[in-house]
Design an enzyme around this catalytic site. Structure first.
Site, PDB file in Angstrom:
ATOM      1  N   ALA A  30     -10.797  34.539  40.841  1.00  0.00           N
ATOM      2  CA  ALA A  30     -11.566  35.458  41.672  1.00  0.00           C
ATOM      3  C   ALA A  30     -12.740  36.124  40.929  1.00  0.00           C
ATOM      4  CB  ALA A  30     -10.629  36.508  42.268  1.00  0.00           C
ATOM      5  N   GLU A  56       4.623  33.553  39.563  1.00  0.00           N
ATOM      6  CA  GLU A  56       4.772  34.759  40.389  1.00  0.00           C
ATOM      7  C   GLU A  56       5.723  34.499  41.553  1.00  0.00           C
ATOM      8  OE1 GLU A  56       0.718  37.132  39.270  1.00  0.00           O
ATOM      9  OE2 GLU A  56       0.635  35.920  41.086  1.00  0.00           O
TER      10      GLU A  56
HETATM   11  C1  LIG Z   1      -1.949  31.661  45.870  1.00  0.00           C
HETATM   12  C2  LIG Z   1      -3.170  31.968  45.038  1.00  0.00           C
HETATM   13  C3  LIG Z   1      -3.087  32.936  44.040  1.00  0.00           C
HETATM   14  C4  LIG Z   1      -4.190  33.235  43.273  1.00  0.00           C
HETATM   15  N1  LIG Z   1      -4.073  34.206  42.305  1.00  0.00           N
HETATM   16  C5  LIG Z   1      -5.165  34.562  41.608  1.00  0.00           C
HETATM   17  C6  LIG Z   1      -5.092  35.637  40.663  1.00  0.00           C
HETATM   18  O1  LIG Z   1      -4.025  36.242  40.466  1.00  0.00           O
HETATM   19  N2  LIG Z   1      -6.228  35.986  39.997  1.00  0.00           N
HETATM   20  C7  LIG Z   1      -7.402  35.338  40.220  1.00  0.00           C
HETATM   21  O2  LIG Z   1      -8.415  35.703  39.623  1.00  0.00           O
HETATM   22  N3  LIG Z   1      -7.511  34.315  41.079  1.00  0.00           N
HETATM   23  C8  LIG Z   1      -6.419  33.917  41.787  1.00  0.00           C
HETATM   24  N4  LIG Z   1      -6.504  32.894  42.690  1.00  0.00           N
HETATM   25  C9  LIG Z   1      -7.765  32.143  42.804  1.00  0.00           C
HETATM   26  C10 LIG Z   1      -8.779  32.898  43.630  1.00  0.00           C
HETATM   27  O3  LIG Z   1      -8.192  33.327  44.833  1.00  0.00           O
HETATM   28  C11 LIG Z   1      -9.970  31.983  43.859  1.00  0.00           C
HETATM   29  O4  LIG Z   1     -10.506  31.622  42.622  1.00  0.00           O
HETATM   30  C12 LIG Z   1     -11.035  32.673  44.707  1.00  0.00           C
HETATM   31  O5  LIG Z   1     -10.526  32.965  45.981  1.00  0.00           O
HETATM   32  C13 LIG Z   1     -12.274  31.785  44.808  1.00  0.00           C
HETATM   33  O6  LIG Z   1     -13.221  32.424  45.599  1.00  0.00           O
HETATM   34  P1  LIG Z   1     -14.200  31.573  46.512  1.00  0.00           P
HETATM   35  O7  LIG Z   1     -15.128  32.535  47.136  1.00  0.00           O
HETATM   36  O8  LIG Z   1     -14.732  30.425  45.762  1.00  0.00           O
HETATM   37  O9  LIG Z   1     -13.237  30.939  47.623  1.00  0.00           O
HETATM   38  P2  LIG Z   1     -12.261  31.628  48.639  1.00  0.00           P
HETATM   39  O10 LIG Z   1     -11.948  33.008  48.259  1.00  0.00           O
HETATM   40  O11 LIG Z   1     -11.135  30.668  48.803  1.00  0.00           O
HETATM   41  O12 LIG Z   1     -13.099  31.682  49.980  1.00  0.00           O
HETATM   42  C14 LIG Z   1     -13.529  30.536  50.647  1.00  0.00           C
HETATM   43  C15 LIG Z   1     -13.881  30.923  52.070  1.00  0.00           C
HETATM   44  O13 LIG Z   1     -14.540  29.843  52.675  1.00  0.00           O
HETATM   45  C16 LIG Z   1     -14.038  29.643  53.964  1.00  0.00           C
HETATM   46  N5  LIG Z   1     -14.213  28.234  54.290  1.00  0.00           N
HETATM   47  C17 LIG Z   1     -13.676  27.169  53.657  1.00  0.00           C
HETATM   48  N6  LIG Z   1     -14.073  26.025  54.234  1.00  0.00           N
HETATM   49  C18 LIG Z   1     -14.872  26.381  55.263  1.00  0.00           C
HETATM   50  C19 LIG Z   1     -15.582  25.647  56.248  1.00  0.00           C
HETATM   51  N7  LIG Z   1     -15.557  24.310  56.282  1.00  0.00           N
HETATM   52  N8  LIG Z   1     -16.306  26.335  57.156  1.00  0.00           N
HETATM   53  C20 LIG Z   1     -16.339  27.671  57.148  1.00  0.00           C
HETATM   54  N9  LIG Z   1     -15.679  28.423  56.237  1.00  0.00           N
HETATM   55  C21 LIG Z   1     -14.964  27.784  55.306  1.00  0.00           C
HETATM   56  C22 LIG Z   1     -12.589  30.052  53.865  1.00  0.00           C
HETATM   57  O14 LIG Z   1     -12.045  30.398  55.121  1.00  0.00           O
HETATM   58  C23 LIG Z   1     -12.656  31.230  52.915  1.00  0.00           C
HETATM   59  O15 LIG Z   1     -12.822  32.459  53.587  1.00  0.00           O
HETATM   60  C24 LIG Z   1      -5.413  32.561  43.490  1.00  0.00           C
HETATM   61  C25 LIG Z   1      -5.497  31.595  44.485  1.00  0.00           C
HETATM   62  C26 LIG Z   1      -4.390  31.311  45.266  1.00  0.00           C
HETATM   63  C27 LIG Z   1      -4.484  30.283  46.355  1.00  0.00           C
END
Ligand SMILES: Cc1cc2nc3c(=O)[nH]c(=O)nc-3n(C[C@H](O)[C@H](O)[C@H](O)COP(=O)(O)OP(=O)(O)OC[C@H]3O[C@@H](n4cnc5c(N)ncnc54)[C@H](O)[C@@H]3O)c2cc1C
Length: 433
Positions: free
Chosen positions: A332, A188
């Site tokens: 996500a 992308e």
């Molecule tokens: C550039 C990029 C593009 C992507 N594109 C896609 C896509 O097109 N389709 C798709 O399905 N997935 C995509 N993903 C993957 C998707 O974003 C992740 O799988 C998803 O965000 C995971 O969700 P999560 O809740 O596990 O973590 P996250 O959404 O990353 O959330 C983690 C949260 O925890 C918080 N956090 C972390 N460490 C700490 C700490 N020590 N103390 C307090 N808070 C903390 C962070 O601030 C954040 O808000 C992409 C990821 C990236 C980086």
């Protein structure tokens, strides 16, 4: 003064834990997983605390559009307090979690302790450089708004420096952009960067031709988008080639420095190096004192709890959950569905109901876009490419964005860029050049 505030907070947190008659549910992380867990707990008779080190929820799938000046940061982020403001049982705490006292059932933010009865860890992932942490200093990653605006600055500054440069070889280096990693993020970014150079910037400079910028996408494996069917990988490679992107497959980067990258004996000189190659889980395994699984993830059971700790759930990119064809991917929808599931399990427990069945992931498919009206979509039962895929990709991304304002802003910005080829967010901000 800070010390006094910290001590007061320690006392307050412990006091409220002891004094509260309601169960305390703590969620670390307000990304896709944590936020869907929090929203699923809106109506339970419990005190919910959501902790995040940032004050905003971030829609990471559109970060590359901020990095390539198509969208502004506020279009893809929304304040966590605002999202949860109508949830009377939920409190938001801004802080970076540094550890977990599993025996004492408390989350640690430095010296501050936040007591829990049930805990959800949803702290996502961070960049991984395959044992070469020094590459972080010379490449731009893409995990946060700060990363995206830094990348945007470096990309735009490269064109500015080239405009002012009389040395041909240096100008070539300045106008060479190297993207490492051919997964969805790399693909992308490559497409968006090619369009920025070939269309949006094409007429804005007097001494250089931005459309001659060299964009190299390097992938260590035999094909782009390894999580897609091979046919779609080939279509993506062809679409990128049409945009003038050089795709290098089976090419392992062996070194990165300020002047470029090496693939074995071959050297590619470039000023802007973008890292889209690997991620590792947040350090939750260390906080829990357990041996991490693949990519630093925390292995959990089918109910997403930590073995031996039914009160601790781990979800999203931080969790390692077995799926039908191996561990579930870090995307996500997995995090979203796990958050919803965990909220249901906790609500059932609080209501004294029997446990629900194991977590099952419903895979609705994979999407990736390659520039203006090219995308690849794999719904399993249906595969799309071209304009229709691009439309499906756009609708899906707008639909999943949080907040009406964000949806409207993104739709308007996309429409504007589509009609005019312009990039409205071409701002160079910050210090480092
Ligand atoms: C550039 C990029 C593009 C992507 N594109 C896609 C896509 O097109 N389709 C798709 O399905 N997935 C995509 N993903 C993957 C998707 O974003 C992740 O799988 C998803 O965000 C995971 O969700 P999560 O809740 O596990 O973590 P996250 O959404 O990353 O959330 C983690 C949260 O925890 C918080 N956090 C972390 N460490 C700490 C700490 N020590 N103390 C307090 N808070 C903390 C962070 O601030 C954040 O808000 C992409 C990821 C990236 C980086």
């Amino acid at each position: 003064m800070d010390g006094i505030i910290d001590r007061l907070e320690i006392i307050q947190d412990d006091k409220s834990a002891a004094g509260s008659a309601r169960p305390r549910l703590v969620i670390i992380g307000a990304g896709f997983g944590g936020l869907s867990a929090a929203m699923g707990l809106a109506h339970v008779a419990a005190d919910v605390t959501v902790i995040d080190r940032r004050n905003h929820h971030l829609f990471q799938p559109l970060l590359y559009q901020v990095a390539t000046a198509a969208l502004s940061p506020a279009d893809i982020a929304a304040p966590i307090r605002g999202i949860l403001s109508r949830q009377a049982n939920t409190d938001v705490t801004l802080g970076t979690v540094t550890g977990i006292d599993t025996a004492g059932r408390a989350v640690l933010i430095g010296e501050r302790r936040i007591a829990y009865d049930q805990l959800v860890i949803a702290t996502g992932a961070r960049e991984s450089y395959f044992g070469h942490d020094e590459w972080a200093a010379v490449t731009s990653g893409l995990k946060s708004i700060e990363n995206a605006t830094t990348m945007r600055r470096r990309i735009l500054v490269a064109f500015e420096c080239a405009e002012d440069c009389d040395d041909e070889a240096e100008r070539r280096r300045l106008l060479t952009f190297v993207i490492i990693g051919g997964g969805p993020t790399g693909v992308e970014l490559a497409g968006a960067l090619a369009e920025l150079a070939r269309a949006a910037l094409a007429r804005d400079f007097r001494h250089i031709d931005p459309s001659t910028a060299r964009i190299v996408l390097i992938e260590g494996g035999p094909r782009l988008l390894p999580s897609f069917p091979p046919g779609l990988s080939e279509k993506a490679a062809r679409a990128l080639a049409r945009l003038g992107v050089e795709v290098r497959l089976d090419a392992m980067v062996t070194s990165c420095d300020r002047n470029g990258v090496a693939i074995g004996n071959e050297r590619i000189y470039g000023r802007t190096l973008i890292w889209a190659a690997g991620v590792a889980a947040s350090p939750a395994a260390t906080w829990l004192g357990i041996k991490p699984g693949r990519g630093g993830r925390v292995p959990v059971g089918t109910d997403l709890t930590l073995p031996g700790h039914p009160e601790i759930f781990v979800i999203g990119d931080t969790a390692q959950v077995a799926g039908p064809g191996g561990p579930l991917p870090g995307v996500a929808p997995v995090a979203n569905q796990q958050g919803t599931y965990v909220a249901r399990v906790i609500a059932a427990r609080l209501a004294g109901k029997p446990p629900s069945g194991p977590f099952r992931y419903r895979d609705f498919g994979n999407l990736a876009t390659i520039g203006r009206h090219q995308a690849v979509v794999d719904f399993g039962w249906l595969r799309l490419t071209g304009r229709l895929a691009w439309l499906a990709w756009g609708v899906a991304h707008i639909y999943f964005l949080i907040g009406f304002r964000n949806r409207l802003a993104v739709a308007i910005n996309w429409l504007w860029s589509y009609i005019t080829y312009q990039r409205g967010a071409r701002l160079i901000t910050g210090q480092d050049m």
